[in-house]
Design a protein around this motif. Structure first.
Motif, PDB file in Angstrom:
ATOM      1  N   ALA A 116      43.791  65.663  26.155  1.00 56.57           N
ATOM      2  CA  ALA A 116      43.648  64.201  25.455  1.00 56.57           C
ATOM      3  C   ALA A 116      44.815  64.308  25.403  1.00 56.57           C
ATOM      4  O   ALA A 116      44.858  61.852  24.896  1.00 56.57           O
ATOM      5  N   PHE A 117      45.868  64.380  24.776  1.00 56.70           N
ATOM      6  CA  PHE A 117      46.977  64.127  23.838  1.00 56.70           C
ATOM      7  C   PHE A 117      47.580  63.309  24.959  1.00 56.70           C
ATOM      8  O   PHE A 117      48.185  62.287  24.420  1.00 56.70           O
ATOM      9  N   ARG A 118      48.516  63.933  26.443  1.00 61.00           N
ATOM     10  CA  ARG A 118      48.903  63.235  27.663  1.00 61.00           C
ATOM     11  C   ARG A 118      48.066  62.057  28.119  1.00 61.00           C
ATOM     12  O   ARG A 118      48.388  61.067  27.961  1.00 61.00           O
ATOM     13  N   ALA A 119      46.837  62.178  27.924  1.00 65.05           N
ATOM     14  CA  ALA A 119      46.083  60.542  28.289  1.00 65.05           C
ATOM     15  C   ALA A 119      46.215  59.648  26.718  1.00 65.05           C
ATOM     16  O   ALA A 119      46.518  58.233  27.564  1.00 65.05           O
ATOM     17  N   ALA A 120      46.418  59.799  26.002  1.00 61.26           N
ATOM     18  CA  ALA A 120      46.217  59.097  24.558  1.00 61.26           C
ATOM     19  C   ALA A 120      47.233  58.820  24.827  1.00 61.26           C
ATOM     20  O   ALA A 120      47.997  57.047  24.517  1.00 61.26           O
ATOM     21  N   ILE A 121      49.269  59.857  24.326  1.00 64.75           N
ATOM     22  CA  ILE A 121      50.487  59.082  24.964  1.00 64.75           C
ATOM     23  C   ILE A 121      50.140  58.097  26.021  1.00 64.75           C
ATOM     24  O   ILE A 121      50.870  56.561  26.644  1.00 64.75           O
ATOM     25  N   ALA A 122      49.174  58.137  26.904  1.00 64.29           N
ATOM     26  CA  ALA A 122      49.599  57.825  28.456  1.00 64.29           C
ATOM     27  C   ALA A 122      49.162  56.231  28.376  1.00 64.29           C
ATOM     28  O   ALA A 122      49.632  54.496  28.350  1.00 64.29           O
ATOM     29  N   GLU A 123      47.914  55.994  27.553  1.00 64.16           N
ATOM     30  CA  GLU A 123      47.336  54.744  27.391  1.00 64.16           C
ATOM     31  C   GLU A 123      48.253  54.148  26.177  1.00 64.16           C
ATOM     32  O   GLU A 123      48.216  52.717  25.922  1.00 64.16           O
ATOM     33  N   ALA A 124      48.585  54.591  25.172  1.00 66.04           N
ATOM     34  CA  ALA A 124      49.786  53.759  24.250  1.00 66.04           C
ATOM     35  C   ALA A 124      50.567  53.531  25.003  1.00 66.04           C
ATOM     36  O   ALA A 124      50.822  52.319  24.533  1.00 66.04           O
ATOM     37  N   GLU A 125      51.599  54.231  26.021  1.00 65.81           N
ATOM     38  CA  GLU A 125      52.971  53.699  26.574  1.00 65.81           C
ATOM     39  C   GLU A 125      51.966  52.487  27.249  1.00 65.81           C
ATOM     40  O   GLU A 125      53.302  51.470  27.092  1.00 65.81           O
TER      41      GLU A 125
END
Length: 135
Positions: A116-125
């Motif tokens: 979930a954290f990696r997916a949120a980071i990707a979306e933020a980028e």
């Protein structure tokens, strides 16, 4: 393979700084909602700076920031990462995105907290790349 694994890094003007939550989050939220409401926002995230992991980007040229952090109370059965944006100069908004959730009572079940954290980071980028088109 999940689509969040294929993305470009954020623009160079946005520097990653995860060591602590920037004071600007608290200042902007207080200016927008008042101190009492700000203290309760996102389960006290901006008053305690205790919840990890976080990912944070800062753009000094625009005085803007982006934050990925847990936004639900630790006792909730479903945890979620939120994306928060401090636009150039002033203001504070939550970026509405796909839910980046995990179930802490089932730590090995997909999606895990790390997924979930990696997916949120990707979306933020991705958000940062689009935001640069408007700044």
């Amino acid at each position: 393979m999940p689509s969040w694994k294929f993305h470009s890094p954020p623009p160079a003007t946005w520097q990653r700084c995860d060591s602590g939550i920037l004071p600007m989050w608290w200042d902007r939220l207080c200016a927008q909602t008042g101190q009492q409401s700000a203290a309760l926002y996102a389960a006290g995230l901006f008053t305690d700076d205790r919840r990890r992991p976080i990912a944070q980007w800062f753009n000094a040229a625009f005085n803007a920031a982006l934050l990925v952090a847990p936004e639900t109370s630790p006792e909730w059965p479903v945890q979620r990462f939120g994306i928060f944006y401090a636009p150039p100069a002033s203001g504070f908004v939550r970026v509405y995105s796909a839910p980046h959730e995990w179930h802490p009572r089932e730590p090995r079940k997909y999606p895990t907290e790390q997924d979930a954290f990696r997916a949120a980071i990707a979306e933020a980028e991705r958000f940062l790349q689009v935001e640069m088109d408007f700044v």
